[in-house]
Scaffold this motif. Structure first.
Motif, PDB file in Angstrom:
ATOM      1  N   CYS A 750       0.729  -1.351   0.294  1.00  0.00           N
ATOM      2  CA  CYS A 750       0.083   0.170   0.042  1.00  0.00           C
ATOM      3  C   CYS A 750       1.044   1.410   0.538  1.00  0.00           C
ATOM      4  N   ARG A 751       0.923   2.256  -1.013  1.00  0.00           N
ATOM      5  CA  ARG A 751       1.744   3.317  -1.304  1.00  0.00           C
ATOM      6  C   ARG A 751       1.118   4.149  -0.768  1.00  0.00           C
ATOM      7  N   PRO A 752       1.236   5.026   0.280  1.00  0.00           N
ATOM      8  CA  PRO A 752       0.154   6.231   0.798  1.00  0.00           C
ATOM      9  C   PRO A 752      -0.092   7.306  -0.441  1.00  0.00           C
ATOM     10  N   PRO A 753      -1.066   7.722  -0.705  1.00  0.00           N
ATOM     11  CA  PRO A 753      -1.084   8.681  -1.583  1.00  0.00           C
ATOM     12  C   PRO A 753      -0.990   9.885  -1.186  1.00  0.00           C
ATOM     13  N   ALA A 754       0.101  11.097  -2.356  1.00  0.00           N
ATOM     14  CA  ALA A 754      -0.124  11.688  -2.144  1.00  0.00           C
ATOM     15  C   ALA A 754      -1.073  13.206  -1.290  1.00  0.00           C
ATOM     16  N   GLU A 755      -1.957  12.593  -1.710  1.00  0.00           N
ATOM     17  CA  GLU A 755      -3.195  14.098  -0.667  1.00  0.00           C
ATOM     18  C   GLU A 755      -3.142  13.412   0.862  1.00  0.00           C
ATOM     19  N   ARG A 769      -2.424  -1.962   5.372  1.00  0.00           N
ATOM     20  CA  ARG A 769      -2.674  -1.494   6.732  1.00  0.00           C
ATOM     21  C   ARG A 769      -2.423  -0.317   6.318  1.00  0.00           C
ATOM     22  N   CYS A 770      -2.966   1.228   5.447  1.00  0.00           N
ATOM     23  CA  CYS A 770      -2.261   2.833   5.876  1.00  0.00           C
ATOM     24  C   CYS A 770      -3.604   3.253   6.791  1.00  0.00           C
ATOM     25  N   GLU A 771      -3.340   4.206   7.856  1.00  0.00           N
ATOM     26  CA  GLU A 771      -3.902   4.707   8.326  1.00  0.00           C
ATOM     27  C   GLU A 771      -3.217   6.416   7.536  1.00  0.00           C
ATOM     28  N   LEU A 772      -4.247   7.295   7.364  1.00  0.00           N
ATOM     29  CA  LEU A 772      -4.171   8.812   6.521  1.00  0.00           C
ATOM     30  C   LEU A 772      -5.493   9.742   7.242  1.00  0.00           C
ATOM     31  N   ALA A 773      -5.133  10.570   6.787  1.00  0.00           N
ATOM     32  CA  ALA A 773      -5.101  12.049   7.571  1.00  0.00           C
ATOM     33  C   ALA A 773      -4.701  13.414   6.230  1.00  0.00           C
TER      34      ALA A 773
END
Ligand SMILES: Nc1nc2c(c(=O)[nH]1)N[C@H]1C(S)=C(S)[C@@H](COP(=O)(O)OP(=O)(O)OC[C@H]3O[C@@H](n4cnc5c(=O)[nH]c(N)nc54)[C@H](O)[C@@H]3O)O[C@H]1N2
Ligand SMILES: Nc1nc2c(c(=O)[nH]1)N[C@H]1C(S)=C(S)[C@@H](COP(=O)(O)OP(=O)(O)OC[C@H]3O[C@@H](n4cnc5c(=O)[nH]c(N)nc54)[C@H](O)[C@@H]3O)O[C@H]1N2
Ligand code: SF4
Ligand SMILES: [Mo]
Length: 918
Positions: A750-755, A769-773
């Motif tokens: 899972c590559r963390p998105p630029a946003e 799993r990627c946690e994002l904000a």
């Protein structure tokens, strides 16, 4: 990948080895299995653990895969020197052969030495190297290159204990073993979270206490840790006030007449000065209690218990060592043991417990910039001559080299032109860790040997050398109680990985040095053992002191004997040679290693930590470990079993402080210090002292966007030991105002998105799993999600959107199986990840599951086990709390009988106890 099939090296017989994590040094049996990864179990015959393992040791099998490993030597051209968050060197890596790689290192070091002298190069090592690796590195640097610019991460770990031991005893000696802990009537844990950091030893202690309930346990720690769950008394002292506490104890013991006058008169010096200093700080109990911020009642209880229990062990760890007054903290504790004569007899003594698996071995070979080899002193000309003679070396460093923090400061200033970093990740683990980046960017040649291909430090390397990992390498380690054991290979060497000692010897030979023709680790160990006994006898002609560290009795082992070696505690003098005074039960005869044979009281006037909180930085940042991760996570971060207990970087603070700072449980917070900033999840914890924040040390740029706490830590060090003040930096904490929160679970990487302005990567069993904000709202969540999840146009795509509420949920299903899912919300109360993770194990997603996925909650209320407490059996908090309430469970044994939780490694017993009391 986890569970990879690994070809067999030898016929499937169990191989005896030791755990690569903490200093308890547990023995393991590794049984290779055809077509499967080796089976690992605790070694019932090892003296440290008698078959037990903690959860990290038990999950070692999940870290044996080759995914992410560095398998070939590599080199790259540097394109610019600016420090950049993800690495200064942006040129592509080129594989190269070992001869070329070793030649390049030898040439680079040689050229720097030629142009700027031997002090322009450095080695930076680790307490996780094997004794043989460590020995060769130290010999190369001090005896052949002729500089003492060789230091190790032990500088960040127990150098204060080393300095304190030398001041008190004359040699760096740990006079206590694990059995003493079990025999004690009072165990005092100072700045040690033993339940999480030395779990198997902690469980030995807990069992000893069950057998002898009168035994008392005191924990001295500003935080209420898991260790406190078993304590009779917890003293939540104000951070940094240990010296006041122990000066107060010394004054109290004196006032009560609790002295062992014979011992003090015959075996010590310096009491008067030490007592005067103690009394100056601790004029009365009320003052001490106020300074330490604890009740006078608790203080007096502790002092009385200490006075009343002759069999007393004081275990100390990083809450003591990692302080600008670390060495004084150590001596203030030892002073109390000398005063009461509580040393050198069973069940008593000051016990500096080591953190890393071979921290003790590193001390034996003298891996620090101010030590020599075999417990000899760099500052002593007779010692230098002795070692030089033994090594037959052309030169010898004659003054101490740069200590870790200074070394990286000198590097940034351009004084270090070439460095070789081995078995440590300083861009994460040094204080003021952004400074470490600048330093490496400024250094002409950065060589890094590691087992992994991508670490925060490797991002700055010019040459990367692949090392054999645990399970592949072979050698000796020494644990916290001076027990020497073998690590043995049970896997074949992957790719072109080599032993660290082999690389060092290869470079040494290419630099033209004789004395590095080793072909087997046993030859190096033999040399180390011989050096320890070399001229290790008192004689007027020598002017030498007899050294307690003597393992001459282990010299002469050939490869076969070395292979069959069984754990042994040192000293092991050659047969026929009497042990040094003070060995056996160390100091049992009251003879210490100072020239006059006497121990020293050290006056330890108390002083406050270097930086106090102020209006800009009103909290104190404390950093340390969590139960299931090891340091910079390069290995434990790959194990799904270890990811669930503390999946994310967090900042723990008292609920009232949270309220005042506008921080809710589960929200994100930004932390700032004078040195750096980071973002972490808020945990409100009533066990935290007011005005303090605790952040774990483990996360770094490989696992999170912005959670390297080392960047926030002040680089002040103890003036004697050079150890940094990792536990005390003024900090500000405030809300991180994210416009959206979310997470993704995916079968693929899972590559963390630029946003995402903030992310964390977590290894799951069948998914990542990627946690994002993000700080700015997502314009088109749907298009964004489809791209992120890599779903083709015709994919089976299920989704739910409430645009008004800013909620979006989607899943990508392929042939009935869940491939990926994403959840977005403006708030942090997103669906339970564990339940969603369990859907990845299903062969077919039925209609009810598809519906519940879109509802964002399991159909049955009980289906989410909650955060994992027992990692061995995957038992979550919700399940445990439900069983406690529903079945009226009262004891941890009942919880285990009902749910199995706590029944294997026992690492979660303190948390079970906590839930039972809640
Ligand atoms: N799970 C796990 N275990 C490990 C490791 C790991 O990474 N993960 N690492 C290993 C290594 S190398 C080491 S060195 C050991 C470290 O083992 P420990 O020293 O037990 O661990 P830490 O969490 O660093 O710190 C111990 C405690 O010191 C407390 N403390 C902070 N300031 C003060 C103070 O002023 N006075 C006192 N008395 N206490 C204070 C902290 O609150 C913390 O609970 O753990 C080893 N074991
Ligand atoms: N803020 C803060 N910082 C701290 C601390 C703290 O309490 N607070 N504690 C300090 C302490 S006590 C310690 S011990 C340090 C630990 O900090 P580090 O030593 O930096 O941490 P590790 O993750 O253990 O780094 C080991 C590196 O060696 C690699 N490696 C593993 N096996 C081998 C091998 O066989 N050969 C080679 N060549 N490489 C290998 C790993 O992949 C990894 O990159 O952190 C220190 N930093
Ligand atoms: S206590 Fe755990 S981490 Fe430490 S050596 Fe034993 S199994 Fe390994
Ligand atoms: Mo450590």
């Amino acid at each position: 990948m986890n569970g990879t099939t690994i070809p067999l090296l030898r016929a499937p017989a169990p191989v005896r080895t030791t755990c690569p994590y903490c200093g308890v040094g547990c023995g393991l049996l590794a049984t290779p299995r055809a077509g499967a990864s080796p089976q690992l179990a605790g070694d019932p015959e090892h003296p440290a653990n008698a078959g037990r393992l903690c959860v990290k040791g038990a999950a070692l099998g999940e870290t044996l895969g080759l995914q992410g490993r560095l398998l070939r030597p590599r080199m790259r051209q540097r394109q610019h020197q600016d420090p950049h968050p993800q690495g200064a060197q942006s040129g592509p890596w080129l594989d190269l052969s070992w001869p070329k790689a070793l030649e390049a290192v030898a040439r680079g070091f040689g050229s720097a030495i030629e142009r700027h002298g031997p002090d322009a190069v450095a080695l930076y090592l680790s307490g996780q190297l094997l004794t043989e690796d460590y020995y060769v590195a130290n010999k190369l640097m001090k005896g052949f290159i002729g500089s003492a610019n060789i230091d190790t991460n032990s500088r960040l770990c127990m150098s204060s204990a080393v300095a304190g031991h030398k001041r008190a005893f004359g040699e760096d000696l740990v006079p206590v073993g694990y059995a003493d802990l079990e025999q004690a009537d009072l165990v005092v844990l100072v700045g040690s979270n033993l339940a999480w950091c030395h779990p198997v030893l902690f469980q030995r202690l807990v069992r000893a206490r069950q057998a002898r309930p009168a035994m008392k346990l005191v924990v001295i720690d500003p935080r209420r840790t898991a260790t406190c769950e078993f304590a009779d008394l917890h003293l939540p002292i104000r951070s940094g006030t240990d010296v006041w506490l122990f000066n107060g104890l010394l004054a109290f013991l004196a006032q009560q007449g609790e002295i062992e006058p014979d011992f003090v008169a015959r075996h010590t010096r310096g009491l008067e000065q030490a007592l005067a200093a103690a009394r100056a700080d601790a004029c009365d109990l009320a003052t001490v209690a106020r300074t330490c911020s604890i009740s006078q009642e608790a203080l007096t209880t502790f002092y009385r218990w200490f006075a009343g229990h002759a069999r007393c062990v004081s275990v100390f760890s990083q809450g003591v060592n990692q302080s600008s007054a670390g060495t004084d903290k150590v001596n203030s504790i030892i002073n109390c043991h000398l005063f009461t004569g509580r040393i050198g007899r069973p069940g008593m003594g000051p016990f500096s417990i080591t953190g890393q698996p071979n921290a003790m071995g590193g001390r034996e070979v003298g891996g620090l910039a101010n030590t020599l080899a075999a417990h000899l002193e760099l500052a002593n000309p007779a010692h230098r001559a002795l070692v030089q003679q033994f090594w037959q070396s052309p030169r010898m460093a004659d003054r101490p080299g740069l200590q870790a923090v200074q070394l990286f400061q000198a590097m940034e200033a351009g004084r270090i032109k070439a460095i070789w970093i081995m078995g440590t990740n300083p861009v994460v683990s040094l204080p003021d860790a952004d400074q470490a980046r600048r330093a490496l960017a400024a250094c002409e040649l950065v060589v890094v040997s590691d087992v992994m291909a991508a670490t925060d430090t490797l991002a700055y390397a010019d040459i990367a050398l692949p090392a054999l990992a645990w399970g592949e390498k072979s050698g000796m380690v020494t644990n916290s109680e001076r027990c020497i054991s073998r690590q043995r290979a049970f896997l074949p060497a992957p790719g072109e990985a080599r032993a660290d000692w082999d690389m060092l010897a290869g470079v040494a030979r290419r630099m033209g040095f004789a004395g590095f023709d080793y072909t087997h680790a046993s030859q190096i160990f033999d040399e180390h053992a011989r050096l320890s006994a070399y001229r290790n006898h008192p004689g007027p002609e020598d002017g030498q002191q007899r050294r307690c560290f003597n393992i001459g009795g282990l010299a002469g082992m050939d490869a076969a004997a070395y292979d069959a070696f069984q754990p042994r505690h040192w000293p092991v003098p050659p047969s026929g040679m009497a042990s040094a005074p003070g060995s056996g039960q160390l100091f049992g005869d009251g003879v210490f290693a100072h020239e006059d044979g006497r121990a020293r009281f050290v006056a330890t006037p108390a002083r406050a930590p270097a930086h106090a909180a102020d209006a800009r930085y009103p909290f104190i940042l404390n950093t340390g470990r969590v139960r299931d991760q090891w340091h910079t996570m390069t290995r434990t971060g790959q194990a799904p079993t270890l990811a669930e207990h503390s999946p994310e970087p967090f900042a723990a603070l008292h609920p009232h402080d949270g309220l005042q700072s506008g921080l809710r449980e589960g929200a994100l917070a930004r932390l700032h210090t004078h040195w750096g900033a980071m973002v972490a999840r808020v945990r409100l914890d009533a066990g935290m002292a007011r005005g303090t924040v605790f952040v774990p040390i483990h996360w770094n740029a490989q696992f999170a966007s912005d959670a390297r706490v080392g960047a926030l830590v002040n680089p002040v060090t103890d003036p004697l030991s050079g150890e940094p003040e990792f536990k005390h930096t003024p900090v500000r904490i405030e809300p991180f105002e994210a416009a959206w929160h979310g997470f993704v679970l995916m079968r693929q990487a899972c590559r963390p998105p630029a946003e995402a302005d903030w992310w964390v990567r977590i290894q799951g069993r069948d998914f990542e799993r990627c946690e994002l904000a993000g700080l700015r709202p997502l314009a088109e969540p749907r298009a964004w999600a489809r791209q992120l999840l890599g779903a083709p146009a015709q994919a089976d795509w299920i989704e739910y959107q409430d645009a008004g509420a800013g909620i979006y949920r989607a899943g990508h299903v392929e042939q009935g199986r869940l491939q990926a899912c994403v959840f977005l919300s403006p708030r942090t109360d997103l669906p339970p990840r564990r339940w969603l993770g369990s859907l990845f194990a299903q062969e077919r997603l039925g209609d009810p599951e598809r519906a519940s996925l879109m509802l964002g909650q399991p159909l049955q209320a009980r289906a989410d086990a909650g955060p994992i407490v027992c990692a061995c059996f995957g038992v979550g908090r919700n399940t445990i709390c439900a069983a406690i309430a529903g079945q009226g469970l009262k004891t941890t044994a009942e919880v285990t009988a009902c749910l199995k939780a706590g029944g294997n490694c026992g690492s979660c017993l303190p948390e079970l106890k906590h839930l039972l009391m809640a």
